[in-house]
Design an enzyme around this catalytic site. Structure first.
Site, PDB file in Angstrom:
ATOM      1  N   ARG A  15      24.674  15.117  42.733  1.00 48.75           N
ATOM      2  CA  ARG A  15      24.221  14.365  41.558  1.00 48.75           C
ATOM      3  C   ARG A  15      24.032  12.883  41.848  1.00 48.75           C
ATOM      4  O   ARG A  15      23.340  12.180  41.134  1.00 48.75           O
ATOM      5  CB  ARG A  15      25.239  14.496  40.414  1.00 48.75           C
ATOM      6  N   GLU A  20      34.947   3.447  41.736  1.00 49.95           N
ATOM      7  CA  GLU A  20      35.818   2.579  40.939  1.00 49.95           C
ATOM      8  C   GLU A  20      35.546   1.153  41.435  1.00 49.95           C
ATOM      9  O   GLU A  20      35.951   0.787  42.538  1.00 49.95           O
ATOM     10  CB  GLU A  20      37.277   2.969  41.139  1.00 49.95           C
ATOM     11  N   ASP A  39      33.549 -11.043  32.094  1.00 49.74           N
ATOM     12  CA  ASP A  39      32.517 -10.428  32.931  1.00 49.74           C
ATOM     13  C   ASP A  39      31.177 -11.052  32.589  1.00 49.74           C
ATOM     14  O   ASP A  39      30.845 -11.216  31.400  1.00 49.74           O
ATOM     15  CB  ASP A  39      32.433  -8.914  32.680  1.00 49.74           C
ATOM     16  N   ASN A  40      30.392 -11.391  33.623  1.00 50.18           N
ATOM     17  CA  ASN A  40      29.066 -11.985  33.455  1.00 50.18           C
ATOM     18  C   ASN A  40      28.039 -11.120  34.164  1.00 50.18           C
ATOM     19  O   ASN A  40      28.365 -10.430  35.130  1.00 50.18           O
ATOM     20  CB  ASN A  40      29.024 -13.392  34.060  1.00 50.18           C
ATOM     21  N   HIS A  54      27.387 -23.287  42.599  1.00 52.94           N
ATOM     22  CA  HIS A  54      28.140 -23.598  41.385  1.00 52.94           C
ATOM     23  C   HIS A  54      29.649 -23.435  41.568  1.00 52.94           C
ATOM     24  O   HIS A  54      30.097 -22.679  42.419  1.00 52.94           O
ATOM     25  CB  HIS A  54      27.717 -22.655  40.249  1.00 52.94           C
ATOM     26  N   LYS A  64      35.737 -15.814  41.448  1.00 54.47           N
ATOM     27  CA  LYS A  64      34.706 -14.849  41.063  1.00 54.47           C
ATOM     28  C   LYS A  64      34.796 -13.607  41.947  1.00 54.47           C
ATOM     29  O   LYS A  64      35.130 -13.697  43.126  1.00 54.47           O
ATOM     30  CB  LYS A  64      33.310 -15.465  41.221  1.00 54.47           C
ATOM     31  N   HIS A 111      29.748 -21.232  44.775  1.00 55.56           N
ATOM     32  CA  HIS A 111      29.113 -19.917  44.863  1.00 55.56           C
ATOM     33  C   HIS A 111      27.619 -20.039  44.586  1.00 55.56           C
ATOM     34  O   HIS A 111      27.207 -20.784  43.687  1.00 55.56           O
ATOM     35  CB  HIS A 111      29.732 -18.953  43.848  1.00 55.56           C
ATOM     36  N   TYR A 124      29.442 -10.181  37.740  1.00 50.91           N
ATOM     37  CA  TYR A 124      30.629 -10.763  38.343  1.00 50.91           C
ATOM     38  C   TYR A 124      31.709 -11.039  37.316  1.00 50.91           C
ATOM     39  O   TYR A 124      31.447 -11.345  36.173  1.00 50.91           O
ATOM     40  CB  TYR A 124      30.300 -12.025  39.147  1.00 50.91           C
ATOM     41  N   ASP A 135      31.908 -27.536  34.408  1.00 56.13           N
ATOM     42  CA  ASP A 135      30.838 -27.007  35.243  1.00 56.13           C
ATOM     43  C   ASP A 135      30.412 -28.036  36.287  1.00 56.13           C
ATOM     44  O   ASP A 135      30.327 -29.227  35.994  1.00 56.13           O
ATOM     45  CB  ASP A 135      29.653 -26.655  34.332  1.00 56.13           C
ATOM     46  N   LYS A 161      18.596 -27.727  36.484  1.00 65.11           N
ATOM     47  CA  LYS A 161      19.972 -28.128  36.798  1.00 65.11           C
ATOM     48  C   LYS A 161      20.254 -27.974  38.291  1.00 65.11           C
ATOM     49  O   LYS A 161      20.789 -28.884  38.931  1.00 65.11           O
ATOM     50  CB  LYS A 161      20.950 -27.284  35.981  1.00 65.11           C
ATOM     51  N   ASP A 162      19.893 -26.821  38.864  1.00 64.44           N
ATOM     52  CA  ASP A 162      20.179 -26.571  40.272  1.00 64.44           C
ATOM     53  C   ASP A 162      19.353 -27.463  41.193  1.00 64.44           C
ATOM     54  O   ASP A 162      19.803 -27.832  42.278  1.00 64.44           O
ATOM     55  CB  ASP A 162      19.958 -25.105  40.623  1.00 64.44           C
TER      56      ASP A 162
END
Length: 191
Positions: A15, A20, A39-40, A54, A64, A111, A124, A135, A161-162
């Protein structure tokens, strides 16, 4: 702490497979001791979408646990700990939906990732909630960091921003060296 590459076990049959993707005790035994509180998930339509480098500073500094759930990314962690002999160095790994690997990025590391396929989704866990006042980041293309980004001919797709983040030379790190040197990722730890 330093970044850790993890490979959750997959149990397959005709299948498909089952995995996990986070079991606190097994991840803790592999070196991931953080408690995750949020969680994002991000979606990037175009190849070459680059997000980062970041971090969040205290009091809401974040560790993270990153994985790619659709497509593929080059995921990068940069040592930003003041006083670290490996300050400014980075490790990188290709995370994909196909390999199921995860990268643990501890507090004190920036990251970033770039998408290698269209329509990529990254999920993540983070160890503290998002706090806009905490931030921060450093420039993705800083030659002092020297990430060899696999970019398309037109260059990266960046947020405003970046594109405006400071270079390491103009950065005052909020993180202290904990005595653990950044090594290489090597083969992923089976969890």
């Amino acid at each position: 702490m330093t970044p850790i590459l993890l490979a959750p076990r997959r149990f397959g049959d005709d299948r498909g497979w089952f995995s996990e993707v986070y079991v606190e005790g097994r991840w803790r035994a592999a070196g991931v001791a953080d408690r995750f509180v949020q969680d994002n998930q991000s979606f990037s339509a175009q190849v070459g979408t680059l997000r980062g480098i970041h971090f969040q500073r205290g009091p809401h500094a974040q560790a993270k646990l990153v994985r790619c759930v659709r497509g593929a990314i080059l995921d990068v962690a940069v040592d930003l700990r003041a006083g670290s002999p490996t300050y400014g160095r980075h490790v990188a790994a290709e995370l994909s939906a196909a390999n199921g690997w995860q990268l643990y990025v501890p507090v004190g590391f920036g990251h970033a990732f770039v998408t290698l396929t269209p329509d990529t989704e990254v999920a993540y866990k983070v160890s503290d909630v998002y706090a806009p006042d905490c931030d921060g980041g450093v420039a993705w293309d800083d030659p002092a960091i020297g990430v060899d980004w696999p970019l398309p001919p037109g260059g990266p797709v960046l947020s405003a921003k970046d594109a405006a983040l400071p270079r390491l030379a103009d950065f005052d790190s909020p993180f202290d060296f904990d005595g653990t040197l950044l090594g290489t990722l090597g083969e992923p730890v089976q969890v």
